[in-house]
Design a protein around this motif. Structure first.
Motif, PDB file in Angstrom:
ATOM      1  N   MET A   1      -4.260  52.771  -3.964  1.00 26.37           N
ATOM      2  CA  MET A   1      -4.700  52.093  -5.182  1.00 26.37           C
ATOM      3  C   MET A   1      -4.324  50.616  -5.096  1.00 26.37           C
ATOM      4  N   ASP A   2      -5.306  49.708  -5.363  1.00 25.23           N
ATOM      5  CA  ASP A   2      -4.979  48.292  -5.275  1.00 25.23           C
ATOM      6  C   ASP A   2      -4.163  47.856  -6.491  1.00 25.23           C
ATOM      7  N   THR A   3      -3.616  46.641  -6.400  1.00 20.59           N
ATOM      8  CA  THR A   3      -2.671  46.165  -7.410  1.00 20.59           C
ATOM      9  C   THR A   3      -3.289  46.113  -8.797  1.00 20.59           C
ATOM     10  N   ASP A   4      -4.510  45.579  -8.908  1.00 26.15           N
ATOM     11  CA  ASP A   4      -5.142  45.446 -10.228  1.00 26.15           C
ATOM     12  C   ASP A   4      -5.346  46.809 -10.885  1.00 26.15           C
ATOM     13  N   LYS A   5      -5.758  47.798 -10.097  1.00 26.34           N
ATOM     14  CA  LYS A   5      -5.959  49.136 -10.651  1.00 26.34           C
ATOM     15  C   LYS A   5      -4.631  49.763 -11.067  1.00 26.34           C
ATOM     16  N   ALA A   6      -3.585  49.521 -10.274  1.00 29.60           N
ATOM     17  CA  ALA A   6      -2.263  50.056 -10.603  1.00 29.60           C
ATOM     18  C   ALA A   6      -1.744  49.458 -11.900  1.00 29.60           C
ATOM     19  N   ILE A   7      -1.964  48.152 -12.078  1.00 27.52           N
ATOM     20  CA  ILE A   7      -1.524  47.486 -13.304  1.00 27.52           C
ATOM     21  C   ILE A   7      -2.301  48.015 -14.505  1.00 27.52           C
ATOM     22  N   ALA A   8      -3.623  48.161 -14.338  1.00 20.71           N
ATOM     23  CA  ALA A   8      -4.454  48.666 -15.437  1.00 20.71           C
ATOM     24  C   ALA A   8      -4.025  50.081 -15.830  1.00 20.71           C
ATOM     25  N   LEU A   9      -3.738  50.926 -14.829  1.00 16.53           N
ATOM     26  CA  LEU A   9      -3.292  52.279 -15.111  1.00 16.53           C
ATOM     27  C   LEU A   9      -1.971  52.265 -15.877  1.00 16.53           C
ATOM     28  N   THR A  10      -1.047  51.426 -15.431  1.00 22.24           N
ATOM     29  CA  THR A  10       0.258  51.353 -16.095  1.00 22.24           C
ATOM     30  C   THR A  10       0.114  50.836 -17.519  1.00 22.24           C
ATOM     31  N   GLN A  11      -0.759  49.860 -17.733  1.00 23.91           N
ATOM     32  CA  GLN A  11      -0.980  49.368 -19.088  1.00 23.91           C
ATOM     33  C   GLN A  11      -1.567  50.464 -19.984  1.00 23.91           C
ATOM     34  N   ASP A  12      -2.477  51.258 -19.443  1.00 22.79           N
ATOM     35  CA  ASP A  12      -3.051  52.350 -20.224  1.00 22.79           C
ATOM     36  C   ASP A  12      -1.966  53.358 -20.630  1.00 22.79           C
ATOM     37  N   LEU A  13      -1.074  53.652 -19.710  1.00 23.19           N
ATOM     38  CA  LEU A  13       0.010  54.587 -19.998  1.00 23.19           C
ATOM     39  C   LEU A  13       0.965  54.020 -21.048  1.00 23.19           C
ATOM     40  N   LEU A  14       1.329  52.748 -20.885  1.00 24.08           N
ATOM     41  CA  LEU A  14       2.238  52.126 -21.843  1.00 24.08           C
ATOM     42  C   LEU A  14       1.608  52.053 -23.227  1.00 24.08           C
ATOM     43  N   ALA A  15       0.301  51.814 -23.279  1.00 22.24           N
ATOM     44  CA  ALA A  15      -0.383  51.761 -24.577  1.00 22.24           C
ATOM     45  C   ALA A  15      -0.267  53.098 -25.303  1.00 22.24           C
ATOM     46  N   GLN A  16      -0.228  54.196 -24.554  1.00 25.54           N
ATOM     47  CA  GLN A  16      -0.049  55.507 -25.168  1.00 25.54           C
ATOM     48  C   GLN A  16       1.341  55.664 -25.781  1.00 25.54           C
ATOM     49  N   GLU A  17       2.315  54.944 -25.207  1.00 25.86           N
ATOM     50  CA  GLU A  17       3.669  54.980 -25.763  1.00 25.86           C
ATOM     51  C   GLU A  17       3.710  54.278 -27.117  1.00 25.86           C
ATOM     52  N   GLY A  18       2.884  53.233 -27.269  1.00 25.81           N
ATOM     53  CA  GLY A  18       2.868  52.474 -28.518  1.00 25.81           C
ATOM     54  C   GLY A  18       4.078  51.564 -28.637  1.00 25.81           C
ATOM     55  N   GLY A  19       4.094  50.754 -29.677  1.00 30.12           N
ATOM     56  CA  GLY A  19       5.221  49.862 -29.911  1.00 30.12           C
ATOM     57  C   GLY A  19       5.064  48.519 -29.229  1.00 30.12           C
ATOM     58  N   THR A  20       6.174  47.837 -29.035  1.00 30.35           N
ATOM     59  CA  THR A  20       6.193  46.467 -28.527  1.00 30.35           C
ATOM     60  C   THR A  20       7.096  46.358 -27.302  1.00 30.35           C
ATOM     61  N   MET A  21       7.122  45.158 -26.719  1.00 26.37           N
ATOM     62  CA  MET A  21       8.063  44.909 -25.630  1.00 26.37           C
ATOM     63  C   MET A  21       9.501  45.057 -26.117  1.00 26.37           C
ATOM     64  N   GLY A  22       9.732  44.810 -27.387  1.00 24.22           N
ATOM     65  CA  GLY A  22      11.068  45.002 -27.942  1.00 24.22           C
ATOM     66  C   GLY A  22      11.479  46.464 -27.886  1.00 24.22           C
ATOM     67  N   ASP A  23      10.541  47.356 -28.198  1.00 29.84           N
ATOM     68  CA  ASP A  23      10.815  48.788 -28.097  1.00 29.84           C
ATOM     69  C   ASP A  23      11.097  49.199 -26.660  1.00 29.84           C
ATOM     70  N   LEU A  24      10.317  48.631 -25.736  1.00 32.48           N
ATOM     71  CA  LEU A  24      10.505  48.949 -24.321  1.00 32.48           C
ATOM     72  C   LEU A  24      11.869  48.473 -23.824  1.00 32.48           C
ATOM     73  N   LEU A  25      12.187  47.215 -24.114  1.00 35.72           N
ATOM     74  CA  LEU A  25      13.471  46.670 -23.668  1.00 35.72           C
ATOM     75  C   LEU A  25      14.646  47.422 -24.287  1.00 35.72           C
ATOM     76  N   GLY A  26      14.450  47.915 -25.486  1.00 33.44           N
ATOM     77  CA  GLY A  26      15.525  48.636 -26.150  1.00 33.44           C
ATOM     78  C   GLY A  26      16.033  49.816 -25.344  1.00 33.44           C
ATOM     79  N   HIS A  27      15.187  50.400 -24.495  1.00 31.51           N
ATOM     80  CA  HIS A  27      15.592  51.533 -23.666  1.00 31.51           C
ATOM     81  C   HIS A  27      16.472  51.101 -22.492  1.00 31.51           C
ATOM     82  N   PHE A  28      16.503  49.788 -22.205  1.00 33.33           N
ATOM     83  CA  PHE A  28      17.173  49.324 -20.994  1.00 33.33           C
ATOM     84  C   PHE A  28      18.499  48.611 -21.257  1.00 33.33           C
TER      85      PHE A  28
END
Length: 372
Positions: A1-28
């Motif tokens: 899988m090329d880089t652009d497709k990998a990024i698009a796939l990851t964005q689609d998955l993250l969108a399913q999680e919902g929320g913001t970058m603040g929510d994401l960073l909160g886990h780390f």
């Protein structure tokens, strides 16, 4: 899988999680040493990140960490590309709020990047990087983020005939902020490019609109101290090249530096007096498929060399050494991810002909499409 497709796939998955970058960073939080970012500063980082879409986690994000400041503070860096879910988030906000200057800048940049014919996209692609002053914000007040473009599609290399490319990127970056590049700045920008030696490249163009109208250039690939000295003289840098050479000589006695980058500000009056130096201990290229995976021990010798500098806070170096880890699998509602962490680069800043600052730029990135 090329880089652009990998990024698009990851964005689609993250969108399913919902929320913001603040929510994401909160886990780390437990992965970030309080020596580098304490709890109070972390809350300020999260407050900024809550204004950003969670899909930005599919591209590298991270922190600028001042190693010369005892306070555990940080600035936040994120990136996105036009035509993606993250860009659409900002586009929707811009439709509602026509007064936000940052949104206006991004919309103008996107308009230059999109369309069937795009001279800007031919050079820098679709990617835009943002850096939010948090720890470094004057008086603790958040400001407009810095905006960076990288000539990754058509690299701008030294000893070539790319003055027009340099001016196009510079003009577009300045005009996207609602300003016009004057004759003096255009001349200094052209002269700086023409001063570049062979085998160097302009790695990025940046602007800090809350600070000044200067264009911050990052020029990478200098192979020797002599090359740096000659470049600074040809570019008409107002500082003392001998002071820069002394700092580089000191580090080269302690560690093998294969290449060095130079950060310099281009203003209407010429080059600014401050200078950034980015020593590289191992040559890596962002086009390499494993760029974000390799280099677990690359920085150890340089961190040891840096520990001899009086301006550096020792505890921060110890904490920084633990930032680089092996890829870590994570599991969420939307699927499996891999978290990557590392040191992107370390910058030495000279002002008044002395070394006065040292900053580490660390990254994190999530991928839902990494294979080993």
């Amino acid at each position: 899988m090329d880089t652009d497709k990998a990024i698009a796939l990851t964005q689609d998955l993250l969108a399913q999680e919902g929320g913001t970058m603040g929510d994401l960073l909160g886990h780390f939080r437990n992965r970030v040493s309080p020596t580098l970012i304490d709890d109070a500063e972390w809350e300020r980082v999260l407050a900024c990140a809550r204004t950003l879409p969670i899909t930005m986690g599919a591209l590298p994000f991270g922190f600028e960490l001042p190693l010369h400041v005892p306070a555990p503070q940080a600035d936040l860096g994120v990136s996105m590309a036009s035509g993606t879910r993250s860009a659409e988030f900002f586009r929707e906000r811009a439709r509602v709020d026509r007064t936000d200057e940052t949104l206006g800048t991004l919309m103008r940049l996107f308009s230059h990047m999109e369309g069937d014919v795009s001279p800007l996209r031919d050079i820098v692609g679709r990617k835009v990087m943002l850096e939010y002053d948090i720890g470094s914000a004057e008086g603790g007040t958040p400001s407009r983020p810095a905006v960076f473009l990288r000539p990754g599609e058509r690299p701008i290399v030294g000893a070539g005939d790319q003055v027009n490319d340099v001016l196009l990127v510079g003009d577009t970056l300045v005009s996207s902020h609602g300003w016009t590049m004057g004759a003096g700045q255009r001349k200094a920008l052209s002269q700086t490019y023409l001063a570049q030696p062979e085998d160097t490249r302009m790695d990025s163009f940046g602007m800090f609109p809350s600070r000044s109208r200067a264009i911050r250039l990052a020029i990478m690939g200098f192979g020797s101290r002599r090359q740096i000295e000659t470049f600074l003289a040809r570019a008409d840098w107002p500082g003392e090249a001998a002071a820069v050479d002394a700092v580089m000589a000191r580090f080269m006695e302690r560690v093998n530096i294969v290449r060095t980058g130079v950060n310099i500000d281009v203003t209407e009056e010429g080059l600014g007096p401050a200078l950034g130096l980015t020593p590289i201990v191992r040559q890596r290229y962002t086009k390499d498929s494993r760029y974000w995976l390799d280099g677990l021990t690359d920085w150890a010798p340089f961190l040891d060399a840096l520990s001899h500098e009086d301006i550096v806070v020792p505890g921060k170096l110890e904490a920084l050494a633990g930032w680089v880890t092996k890829p870590e699998p994570l599991f969420a509602r939307s699927g499996r991810y891999v978290l990557l962490r590392g040191i992107h680069h370390i910058k030495l800043v000279m002002s008044a002909n002395r070394l006065c600052k040292a900053k580490a730029y660390v990254f994190m990135v999530l991928s839902g499409a990494v294979s080993f």
